[in-house]
Write a protein that holds these residues in place. Structure first.
Motif, mmCIF file in Angstrom:
data_model
loop_
_atom_site.group_PDB
_atom_site.id
_atom_site.type_symbol
_atom_site.label_atom_id
_atom_site.label_comp_id
_atom_site.label_asym_id
_atom_site.label_seq_id
_atom_site.Cartn_x
_atom_site.Cartn_y
_atom_site.Cartn_z
ATOM 1 N N HIS A 144 0.792 -1.238 0.000
ATOM 2 C CA HIS A 144 0.000 0.000 0.000
ATOM 3 C C HIS A 144 0.822 1.286 0.000
ATOM 4 O O HIS A 144 0.252 2.362 -0.052
ATOM 5 N N ASP A 182 -3.512 -2.666 8.091
ATOM 6 C CA ASP A 182 -2.074 -2.692 8.361
ATOM 7 C C ASP A 182 -1.793 -1.582 9.377
ATOM 8 O O ASP A 182 -2.564 -0.636 9.508
ATOM 9 N N ALA A 183 -0.662 -1.696 10.081
ATOM 10 C CA ALA A 183 -0.345 -0.694 11.105
ATOM 11 C C ALA A 183 0.108 0.638 10.515
ATOM 12 O O ALA A 183 0.305 1.604 11.248
ATOM 13 N N HIS A 184 0.292 0.665 9.185
ATOM 14 C CA HIS A 184 0.705 1.901 8.522
ATOM 15 C C HIS A 184 -0.382 2.369 7.566
ATOM 16 O O HIS A 184 -1.157 1.564 7.078
ATOM 17 N N ASP A 253 1.569 -6.428 11.138
ATOM 18 C CA ASP A 253 2.451 -5.588 11.959
ATOM 19 C C ASP A 253 1.704 -4.837 13.059
ATOM 20 O O ASP A 253 2.197 -3.841 13.566
ATOM 21 N N TYR A 294 6.603 -7.480 11.021
ATOM 22 C CA TYR A 294 8.037 -7.439 11.326
ATOM 23 C C TYR A 294 8.234 -7.944 12.746
ATOM 24 O O TYR A 294 8.699 -7.240 13.635
HETATM 25 ZN ZN LIG Z 1 2.795 -1.820 7.676
#
Ligand SMILES: [Zn+2]
Length: 591
Positions: A144, A182-184, A253, A294
């Motif tokens: 993404h 996602d964490a981002h 993540d 990660y």
């Molecule tokens: Zn991420």
């Protein structure tokens, strides 16, 4: 809206039934052919392998669930990414920036092959999701951060945007939903799909990259735990328009202690996330993607996503599960049966040579009285080592027996590249009877990538004459299988350097309890320093123990199948007795 009750009744019926036929896209080449990669980011480049192996070995799925992706066509790529950018992807420097590695470490064609396979998987998964009106999974994707004219954060191409544009091109007009968990944040996806009508992007992340136009973005506080996360998810799902097709990035993540994420979920919390999103998308065609991860347990998040979709279960992945070990052990058993067919052909050939007088009787060479050259090469092929090395640019492999200077039997793997033959793996072993029993004793093991270069990112460690191959885990598994095959008690070796002992500390221990105690004290007292600093300090004589200069003791470490263990009191006594200091210059010798 008379259809509503039927729809609801249908969803509940679906929810009770296992989705045995869940299609899952996977390819062994989903593993990025970068050797220095995992150590730095905490990313497990074998994540897709581990998940596929886990699901198959534990019989959650059968091979019939698996789909093989084709590389995405450049015609599809060009609907999203600019020509200049796509052209720049032929240069190692561009990909090196995207993946945070050295340009030397990037075999361009093979990295692009992995990227294009991932994108091809996402598009094919979208087609099948629409056809089956249900969920599909791609074990690589959710890139993404890739925008129209740039790549970033391990994302070179944007698989979701490419799939959306390809479907639109083919006439699909339904509402598309991108649920990015996602964490981002989905900066690249939003940039790629900015002008795309009928597309909604919703995101729950733990970090802001500035306002993202066109996305419904919720940034959660650092360390956000399960309950507030699930509340925010509920709210996001409440704002989601009714989709005709959904892409879900079930990011790996979001776990607490992830190297790059900032959230604080538990594995159970992540499963509840997936179950909740799956229920919201019941009877909706949906494509589930892993995104980042990660953390040592990131593969369990992805395997859990599949269990959520197939079985609707919160049952955890067995915490002791080691899919590589299980997979390799089964392959080894099969290999034992195969030997009648494949490598024994090599033995027959030797027989012929002996009969023809081409080779003297008695000089038939077997490693450890068991393995022929061909059986070793065949084993390396079957365990995926040769295909990985091929992707790193080596070919025309050759296994050869050699002479060892210090006793033991030597076997080497060579590979061709740049018109020369290179030594890649070098092993000297023998059977040795020690107090712990008869062991496979490793005198020497080198795994070298001679075409790679040392750099700040990949500092040269003591004893290394070339950077490593990124295959330590595979080779350790193979040595353990050799131990089982030969009916030995375990593995032994004397680590010449601290970093070698450190890297195997989970499985191996020093034979001598006092030595183990000093090793544990050394790890304790240097825990605040990078491994490279400590091992270089030891090699340079810059470490002191109880005020005296300390020299690394290369004494025997063992891994035993049935380990009686060492006396914990002896270990603890020595551990408490000694203290280590790493100085910037060597401690002065005793007066
Ligand atoms: Zn991420």
């Amino acid at each position: 809206m008379t259809a509503a009750p039927t729809h609801v009744a249908q969803s509940w019926r679906h929810w009770r039934v296992w989705d045995r036929h869940l299609p899952i896209w996977y390819d062994p080449e989903y593993r990025l052919p970068l050797t220095a990669f995992g150590k730095r980011t905490g990313l497990e480049p074998r994540r897709a392998d581990l998940v596929a192996w886990y699901l198959l070995e534990w019989r959650w799925i059968t091979p019939a669930n698996l789909r093989t992706p084709a590389r995405i066509r450049y015609e599809d790529v060009a609907r999203v990414h600019t020509a200049d950018y796509v052209e720049s992807l032929t240069r190692p420097a561009t990909l090196a920036r995207v993946f945070g590695v050295d340009a030397w470490d990037v075999p361009v064609d093979e990295v692009m092959r992995t990227m294009r396979l991932g994108c091809g998987g996402t598009l094919a998964a979208a087609h099948e999701a629409l056809a089956r009106h249900g969920a599909t999974v791609n074990l690589l994707g959710g890139f993404h951060h890739a925008g129209p004219g740039h790549g970033a954060g391990l994302c070179a191409l944007n698989d979701i945007a490419i799939a959306v544009r390809a479907l639109r091109h083919d006439g699909f007009e339904g509402q598309v939903v991108v649920l990015d968990l996602d964490a981002h944040p989905p900066d690249g996806t939003a940039a790629c799909l900015r002008d795309e009508p009928g597309t909604w992007i919703g995101s729950l992340s733990g970090v802001s990259s500035g306002q993202i136009p066109g996305a419904d973005e919720t940034v959660l506080p650092p360390g956000c735990s399960d309950e507030p996360y699930l509340v925010a998810l509920e709210a996001l799902l409440g704002r989601m328009p009714a989709p005709a097709l959904a892409f879900v990035i079930a990011g790996g993540d979001v776990l607490a202690d992830d190297h790059l994420g900032h959230l604080g979920l538990t594995l159970d919390g992540v499963r509840r996330r997936d179950l909740r999103a799956a229920r919201a998308l019941l009877t909706v065609p949906s494509v589930w993607l892993p995104g980042g991860g990660y953390h040592g347990q990131a593969w369990q998040v992805l395997a859990g996503t599949v269990l959520a979709l197939m079985r609707h279960t919160r049952r955890p992945i067995n915490p002791g599960a080691d899919p590589m070990n299980t997979r390799f052990a089964r392959l080894a058993r099969r290999l034992g049966q195969d030997r009648r067919v494949a490598p024994s052909a090599d033995l027959d050939f030797e027989d012929v040579e002996i009969e023809l007088g081409m080779r003297a009787r008695g000089v038939r060479r077997l490693l450890l009285d068991t393995y022929t050259v061909d059986s070793l090469e065949y084993g390396l092929f079957r365990f995926g080592v040769l295909s990985f090395l091929e992707r790193r640019g080596y070919g025309q492999f050759r296994v050869a027996f050699g002479t060892a200077t210090s006793g033991g039997e030597r076997v080497s793997l060579y590979g061709h590249a740049d018109n020369a033959e290179h030594l890649l793996i070098d092993l000297v072993v023998e059977r040795r009877t020690m107090e712990a029993g008869e062991l496979l004793y490793v005198h020497w093991l080198a795994m070298r990538d001679p075409r790679a270069r040392f750099s700040e990112r990949r500092p040269q460690l003591p004893g290394q004459d070339a950077p490593g191959l990124g295959l330590a885990r595979e080779v350790t598994e193979l040595l353990q299988l050799t131990v089982q095959r030969l009916g030995l008690a375990g593995l032994g070796f004397a680590p010449a350097w601290y970093h070698t002992a450190y890297m195997v500390r989970g499985r191996f221990r020093f034979l001598d309890p006092a030595r183990q105690g000093r090793f544990e004290a050394l790890m304790r007292d240097t825990a605040h320093l990078p491994l490279t600093v400590v091992t270089q300090a030891l090699a340079g004589g810059a470490v002191g123990m109880n005020g005296q200069p300390y020299t690394w003791e290369a004494s025997d470490m063992v891994f035993l199948i049935d380990d009686p263990g060492v006396d914990p009191e002896q270990v603890a006594a020595e551990r408490e007795r000694v203290g280590f200091v790493v100085g910037d210059r060597p401690p002065s010798p005793p007066a």
